[in-house]
Design a protein around this motif. Structure first.
Motif, short mmCIF file in Angstrom:
data_model
loop_
_atom_site.label_atom_id
_atom_site.label_comp_id
_atom_site.label_asym_id
_atom_site.label_seq_id
_atom_site.Cartn_x
_atom_site.Cartn_y
_atom_site.Cartn_z
N ASN A 45 3.72 14.38 0.79
CA ASN A 45 3.77 12.94 0.98
C ASN A 45 4.94 12.54 1.88
OD1 ASN A 45 1.52 12.27 -0.56
ND2 ASN A 45 2.69 11.98 -2.44
N ASP A 48 4.15 13.71 5.44
CA ASP A 48 3.12 12.87 6.06
C ASP A 48 3.72 11.59 6.64
OD1 ASP A 48 1.01 14.57 5.59
OD2 ASP A 48 0.29 13.54 3.80
N GLY A 49 4.64 10.98 5.90
CA GLY A 49 5.29 9.77 6.40
C GLY A 49 6.10 10.04 7.65
N PHE A 293 -2.47 4.00 7.05
CA PHE A 293 -2.36 5.36 6.52
C PHE A 293 -3.72 5.86 6.02
CE2 PHE A 293 -1.57 8.55 3.27
CZ PHE A 293 -0.65 9.38 3.89
N ARG A 294 -4.43 5.02 5.31
CA ARG A 294 -5.73 5.42 4.80
C ARG A 294 -6.68 5.82 5.93
NH1 ARG A 294 -6.36 0.50 0.36
NH2 ARG A 294 -5.48 1.63 -1.44
N HIS A 297 -5.81 9.28 7.10
CA HIS A 297 -5.68 10.34 6.09
C HIS A 297 -6.84 10.32 5.11
CE1 HIS A 297 -1.58 9.93 7.68
NE2 HIS A 297 -1.41 11.19 7.35
N THR A 301 -4.49 6.98 -0.46
CA THR A 301 -3.53 5.89 -0.62
C THR A 301 -2.11 6.44 -0.57
OG1 THR A 301 -5.06 4.56 -1.94
CG2 THR A 301 -2.71 4.05 -2.15
N PRO A 302 -1.25 5.88 0.27
CA PRO A 302 0.12 6.41 0.39
C PRO A 302 1.00 5.98 -0.78
CG PRO A 302 -0.12 4.47 1.77
CD PRO A 302 -1.49 4.76 1.20
N SER A 303 1.97 6.82 -1.08
CA SER A 303 2.97 6.52 -2.10
C SER A 303 4.22 5.96 -1.42
CB SER A 303 3.34 7.80 -2.86
OG SER A 303 3.95 8.71 -1.96
N VAL A 306 5.89 8.24 1.08
CA VAL A 306 5.34 8.20 2.43
C VAL A 306 6.01 7.10 3.24
CG1 VAL A 306 3.27 7.85 3.83
CG2 VAL A 306 3.10 9.12 1.69
N SER A 307 6.06 5.89 2.67
CA SER A 307 6.52 4.74 3.44
C SER A 307 8.02 4.78 3.75
CB SER A 307 6.18 3.43 2.72
OG SER A 307 6.89 3.31 1.51
N TYR A 310 8.66 7.46 6.41
CA TYR A 310 8.08 6.94 7.65
C TYR A 310 9.09 6.00 8.32
CZ TYR A 310 5.19 3.39 10.11
OH TYR A 310 4.67 2.49 11.01
#
Length: 387
Positions: A45, A48-49, A293-294, A297, A301-303, A306-307, A310
């Motif tokens: 996660n 990914d961000g 994000f959705r 990916h 749903t991002p956590s 992630v944010s 990012y």
């Protein structure tokens, strides 16, 4: 010189002259975190961000000191092991010349803080442990809020709504113990009573019936719980099945949306307070980020991991531009406060406001309280101001 040779020479010269117009410097931001083992999803996660931000920076174009720059994230697996983090950092600095390395666990962050100032690289620290910035490391940025910022609002909310008797039933690992060390005296200072204390091995057990039964026998009004999300969900579920009607104060490691996947929704979490799931954040920037994000990916749903990470990559890119360098970590660090303040809404879904003088991010954190089976968003400042 024949006409053919002269033509080839001119073409070659033109090609050489054209190179600077198209050449890009590549700057590598390091990542050392868990990409295998039990914490692999958490580490993915975070990564990914970072990668999403780098892709956006590159698509928009970044220019530093008159040169086009491409960001590249270099990721190494440390299996959540601080000694591996230290080894990875040496590789990243020596082989990839990284001016910044992001680490998403306190043990690894502390390992890097023993050497990063001497080796001149910035530690981007994704951990809420207060000691990360309290140490005075001048090349560290702490990304999430300190967990101590949650303590007083959580005490005030749960005690005011449910009562003064608290049972401690959280995990028994070091991070949970640190939370307990802050929460317990705050509860007592507010006039509350600790009626039971039974930390449990969230990472090794799959059934918490006996441990939960033990603390419920003391008739608590509030349960203080939390560790990894899935076992936290099991603790909540078993407490409700055993007849507990009170509230929950949940440490920030456990995410309520992930807990709800275990409990079958938010109904069992009635009266809980914890970290606001990103998907429940009502701000336009957060909603936009979740949808973007959705789309990239497969609908996932991002956590908050992630944010936040990012955003810090976007901020680091801006700081490089402001500093006029991609290599001088001291100069880049000096611009991080201005960089965070210069973020666009789209690149700042967590609404970070700046960097304080110790290196921690500044924002009025939004948390979630469960009421009537749904999450209500509330700012910590609002909870602190409540009578």
């Amino acid at each position: 010189m024949t006409l053919k040779i002269r033509t080839l020479a001119l073409a070659a010269a033109a090609a050489v002259m054209a190179v600077p117009a198209f050449a890009q410097d590549v700057v590598k931001i390091g990542y050392s975190g868990p990409l295998s083992g039990g914490a692999a999803l958490y580490g993915k996660n975070v990564l990914d961000g970072m990668q999403m931000a780098a892709a956006e920076v590159n698509a928009a174009g970044l220019e530093v000191a008159g040169k086009k720059v491409k960001l590249e994230i270099v990721a190494l697996d440390d299996k959540y092991n601080p000694s591996e983090t230290a080894i990875n950092a040496q590789r990243l600095v020596q082989e990839s010349k990284t001016p910044a390395i992001l680490v998403p666990h306190s043990g690894g962050i502390f390992a890097l803080q023993t050497q990063n100032e001497a080796q001149k690289y910035m530690v981007l620290a994704y951990s809420s442990v207060p000691q990360i910035t309290a140490r005075g490391n001048k090349l560290t940025i702490r990304i999430p809020p300190e967990y101590t910022s949650y303590v007083q609002p959580f005490v005030k909310h749960t005690m005011g709504k449910y009562g003064k008797n608290l049972a401690i039933a959280n995990a028994d690992h070091d991070y949970a113990k640190a939370w307990t060390a802050a929460f317990k005296p705050a509860w007592e200072a507010a006039g509350g009573k600790i009626v039971a204390e039974n930390p449990m091995s969230y990472n090794r057990a799959a059934d918490f019936y006996s441990g939960v039964s033990r603390v419920l026998a003391a008739k608590p009004d509030v349960l203080f719980i939390g560790g990894a999300s899935e076992p936290t969900g099991l603790v909540v579920k078993q407490a409700r099945e055993l007849g507990f009607k009170g509230g929950f104060a949940i440490i920030d490691q456990a995410k309520m949306d992930e807990i709800s996947a275990v409990t079958g929704g938010y109904a069992m979490l009635e009266g809980a307070i914890g970290v606001l799931p990103l998907a429940e954040d009502s701000s336009p920037a957060a909603k936009d980020f979740v949808e973007r994000f959705r789309k990239g990916h497969s609908g996932r749903t991002p956590s908050s991991e992630v944010s936040y990470n990012y955003t810090i990559v976007h901020a680091t890119a801006i700081a490089m531009k402001l500093a006029g360098t991609t290599t001088d970590a001291v100069a880049i660090r000096a611009q991080m406060d201005k960089a965070v303040k210069a973020l666009t809404n789209a690149s700042n879904p967590g609404s970070l406001e700046g960097i304080d003088d110790k290196g921690g991010t500044i924002n009025d954190t939004r948390v979630g309280v469960v009421e009537n089976g749904k999450i209500r968003e509330v700012k910590l400042s609002t909870l602190n101001a409540a009578k």
